[in-house]
Structure formats: C-alpha cells, structure tokens
Scaffold this active site. Structure first.
Site, PDB file in Angstrom:
ATOM      1  CE  LYS A   1       0.021   0.684   5.439  1.00 23.48           C
ATOM      2  NZ  LYS A   1      -1.221   1.077   5.084  1.00 23.48           N
TER       3      LYS A   1
ATOM      4  CE  LYS B   1      -4.809  -7.870   4.077  1.00 24.05           C
ATOM      5  NZ  LYS B   1      -6.295  -7.558   3.661  1.00 24.05           N
TER       6      LYS B   1
ATOM      7  CE  LYS C   1      -1.122  -2.823  -4.443  1.00 21.28           C
ATOM      8  NZ  LYS C   1      -2.541  -2.991  -4.679  1.00 21.28           N
TER       9      LYS C   1
END
Ligand code: TRP
Length: 337
Positions: free
Chosen positions: A128, A208, A211
């Site tokens: 991230k 995978k 969203k």
C-alpha cells in the site's frame, strides 16, 4: 517464525465454550470471495464456539479516510451481509469496531511496546505504501496490525479464522501479546490461526476477486446482475467452438461450477474434452450460483436498517462486556488503576 498452526474447526475444545473472533473491513458490499474465503467458515464455527464478528470500520479508514460517509454505509451493509449469510445474531455477537472504544484504547497501549521494524516489514503495508506518495502514508496504515492485535487480544479468543493473507498480521498480534505478557504479566493467552479449507474463488477475470479490479459478484447482486457478470466472465481463450478443448483450471466459469454445481466433475470433463461449449457452462453456472444465493439474498432484503442498527447496538454491548474486562486487566498489569 511460524509458530501458528492451521487448525480445523473440529479441534475447538468445547469445555469451557471457547471464543472465536474475526473481522472484515467495511469498504463496500461483501462478494462471493469474502463468503467462500471467510464467512462460510464463520457460519460453521458458530455451532461450536462463541463467535464475535467485527465490522472493522476503523480499519476501513486506513485506506478510505476521505470517504467516512461511505464507510458508515458500508458498515451497515457488511453487517447485513453477515446476517443474510447465516451469522445468527441470537447466538453470535455482531458489532462495529468503533462502537467498542476499548479497541482504540488497547491499541494505544500496545503501540507503545511495538517495534516499528515489525510494522514496516508487513507485506500489505509495503504494497500500500508503494502506491502512495512518500509524504502521504498515514500513520494509521503503519499501525494497522497494532489495532488488529487489540481487536483480537481483547476477546482472549481460542482462535481467529482468517484467510492466508492475514497470517502476517496474526503473527504480529502474537508477538505483541508475548511481549506484553513478558513485560507486565500474563494477560493475553495464545490463540490459533483457524484456516478453513474453503476454495479460493477467483474474480470474473480470473484474478483475485477484489473491488479494485471490478471483477466481483456481490452477495447483494440480483439474479440478472449475476447472469450478466457470468456471461462476460473469462473462459479458456483458445476455446472458441464447442469442440475445442477447455482448461477448467484456468476458467472462471469452471471455477464457480466447482464450488456451486453438484455435477461439476462431469461438467469439467466435458469442457476438457470439447463435449460442451462455454455458453452451456455459463448458463448452468448462473443457475447454480443464483440457486445457492437465493435464500441468502431473500433474507438480505428483509433486513431493514432499523433491525440492523438495533442488532449492532446489542452486539456492541455484549462485545464491550468482554473487552472492558480484558482492558481493565491490561491496564492493571501496566499499573494504570
Ligand atoms: N485485517 C482483516 C482483513 O483485512 C480485518 C480485521 C480487522 C481482522 N481486525 C481483525 C481480522 C481481527 C481478524 C481479526 O481481512
């Protein structure tokens, strides 16, 4: 440093009744990947243990701090998904992290004894961080595993059912607990990783299900929405005519059949041998998924906001009863009294 063992639900000792804690971030509606990867197992576990199902709305802030309105809405939707999928609020405790202030307080205490290096090494943090400008990495993102440790340790659970991706977080929680116990006295017992044996469900594009990839089938989707998504799902690219051989292992539709269709083995064989076309598989896949989720989706529609808010209020009270005792023990051990 792999001290945790995967363990099956069958190994949960029933006497005295054990607690199980798990959580999901509220960043949107839950999808079939969330169901197969976690929820389906939680529903089983509530038969054998006292299940605490937490909606991690503070954790949602680590990536969605610019959209608190959406987090608030998602939190209720996630709770609704929990119940629709079979978490029984009469038996299990469903609550929002932010409703139980003990989570934030224990997180602060634990943060004081957590070495920065442990947090900087976490793979999800590194990923991230790489997506963000150097001066816009939130402190909360680094501290994510400390809050998760507080979530877990407050309930002194026998185990935590999570997917493989959460193993590094659980390992840090364990290390923090050991360090605390060594420094101040035995407050937090060991807990296990409870790894379910559920299939991993890919997204409609075979990556995978996530969203951010826009490849999800949501629990709340209508039957028509589900059908449209399956119709455009990824299948074996070299299988153009019905008689071309398919590769079910690499085909999203075949992966869904394996989970939701009772006769998936013959469907896979026919796909492999060029005895069936992708269109037939898609149609049967749509039927199988919609059939499985029909009662779940019907239950979901019946759960109005009032019911959900009331349930969350009661859940928070029950969670706080347990959490406040543990926090009191932790503070007493640290000579805060
Ligand atoms: N980090 C978990 C996830 O992304 C969510 C979570 C927050 C959690 N607190 C937890 C899971 C405590 C298990 C226990 O899925």
């Amino acid at each position: 440093m792999t001290t945790s063992q995967g363990s099956n639900s069958h190994q949960i000792p029933s006497n005295p009744r054990q607690k199980i804690l798990s959580g999901m971030r509220s960043t949107g509606f839950l999808h079939l990947g969330n169901y197969e990867g976690a929820l389906r197992n939680w529903v089983k576990l509530q038969e054998q243990a006292d299940l605490f199902c937490m909606v991690a709305d503070y954790h949602a802030l680590t990536t969605h701090f610019e959209d608190p309105e959406q987090i608030s809405r998602s939190s209720r939707e996630v709770a609704r998904d929990f119940v629709a999928c079979g978490i029984d609020p009469a038996r299990s405790v469903i609550f929002l992290q932010s409703h139980v202030p003990q989570h934030a307080e224990l997180c602060l205490l634990l943060s004081m004894i957590t070495p920065l290096g442990w947090l900087e090494r976490v793979p999800t943090f590194k990923e991230k961080k790489a997506d963000l400008a150097a001066d816009s990495v939130p402190f909360g993102l680094l501290g994510y595993p400390v809050l998760q440790a507080a979530d877990i340790l407050l309930y002194r659970p026998f185990g935590v059912p999570v997917g493989k991706d959460q193993a590094p977080h659980l390992e840090i929680s364990r290390e923090i607990a050991r360090r605390f116990n060594r420094l101040y006295g035995e407050v937090f017992p060991e807990f296990k990783n409870i790894i379910g044996d559920e299939a991993v469900l890919p997204g409609t594009d075979m990556r995978k299900m996530s969203k951010s990839y826009d490849n999800c089938i949501y629990i709340k989707d209508s039957e028509d929405e589900t059908a449209a998504k399956i119709m455009s799902a990824y299948t074996t690219p070299s299988k153009i005519k019905k008689t071309d051989p398919g590769i079910p292992e690499g085909c999203a539709v075949c992966q869904y059949l394996r989970v939701y269709s009772p006769n998936w083995e013959s469907q896979w064989n026919e796909d492999r041998e060029g005895l069936r076309g992708c269109m037939q598989s898609k149609k049967e896949c749509i039927e199988s998924i919609n059939e499985y989720y029909r009662p779940i989706r019907e239950r979901r529609k019946e759960l109005d906001d009032h019911t959900i808010n009331l349930m969350l209020k009661e859940g928070a009270e029950k969670a706080a009863e347990v959490a406040s005792k543990t926090l009191a023990d932790a503070k007493a051990a640290m000579r805060f009294a």
